[in-house]
Design an enzyme around this catalytic site. Structure first.
Site: not given
Length: 253
Positions: A34, A41-42, A114, A129, A140, A200
């Site tokens: 950030t 996100f939240r 990122d 992730h 392909c 987190t």
């Protein structure tokens, strides 16, 4: 006044924990980036509460089924909200890279996509992730960089080899995490003598559950909000992670 301010006290405690440790692992989330200008996100200012108007909730637009069903709308949201090519590492990223160079930190485990840890110089980065920097043709398997998505003249980027749809190498809702990355992350956490968790809330599974594999005696939590593991921590700091780790970004003689 003889007592140090709380922030200085906690930072000194973290410095002591780092000095006493030989196998440090960092487990980070959206709050790590950030301070590089990438929203989380939240939180109240995060992506899910940004007020941006879309036809569907972010959780739907970032799902596998939505990507397959509505690739144009997926990419409109993805390019507008998930890609931040101008972002640069902040002091947290730089500090972790320096701790790795010093031989104390063995791995960075991140929920972020990122690529800023690698840009800062970290070598052992386990991306739970995936990464926006990697993209692959679904038909392909041809690989592409971020520019294939950013600079595509088509709304949905297409493979130059076969014309298939290019998909970002990020874990969407309804998709499972890579078993090899998960296994390596769990092994690194189990072998650590200091686990630093930063940015987190430790509420997203299955990634957050891996913290339960930690058996070392030193757990440091750097997050603005409480986490389910606060009662197990040796050190809790409620400050932005870049501010906390900035002193460790300096190269040691």
């Amino acid at each position: 006044m003889s007592d140090l301010p709380s922030f200085e006290t906690h930072t000194e405690n973290l410095r002591r924990l780092i000095a006493e440790s030989e196998r440090i692992v960092f487990f980070g989330g959206a709050g790590t980036s950030t301070e590089s200008g990438i929203p989380d996100f939240r939180s109240s200012s995060g992506l899910y509460n940004s007020g941006a108007e879309y036809d569907y909730p972010p959780e739907v637009m970032l799902s596998r089924s939505f990507f397959i069903r509505e690739p144009e709308k997926f990419y409109a949201f993805y390019r507008g909200e998930m890609l931040h090519p101008a972002a640069r590492p902040n002091p947290a990223h730089l500090a972790l890279a320096e701790l790795e160079r010093s031989g104390r930190l063995t791995a960075v485990i991140t929920q972020n996509i990122d690529g800023l840890h690698q840009l800062a110089g970290s070598k052992c980065v386990l991306e739970l992730h995936g990464s926006v920097l990697r993209n692959k043709c679904l038909s392909c398997g041809e690989g592409y960089g971020l520019e294939a998505v950013m600079e595509s003249i088509e709304t949905v980027p297409r493979c130059t080899e076969c014309g298939g749809i290019i998909k970002p190498d990020v874990v969407l809702y309804e998709e499972g995490l890579d078993a090899h990355v998960l296994g390596e992350a769990a092994a690194q956490i189990a072998a650590a003598d200091l686990l630093i968790v930063g940015g987190t809330s430790l509420t997203v599974q299955p990634a957050a559950g891996m913290v339960g594999r930690f058996r070392g005696g030193r757990l440091a939590l750097i997050n603005l909000d409480p986490t389910p593991y606060d009662s197990h921590a040796s050190c809790i700091i409620r400050e932005p992670i870049g501010k906390v780790l900035a002193p460790f970004a300096e190269k040691r003689a």
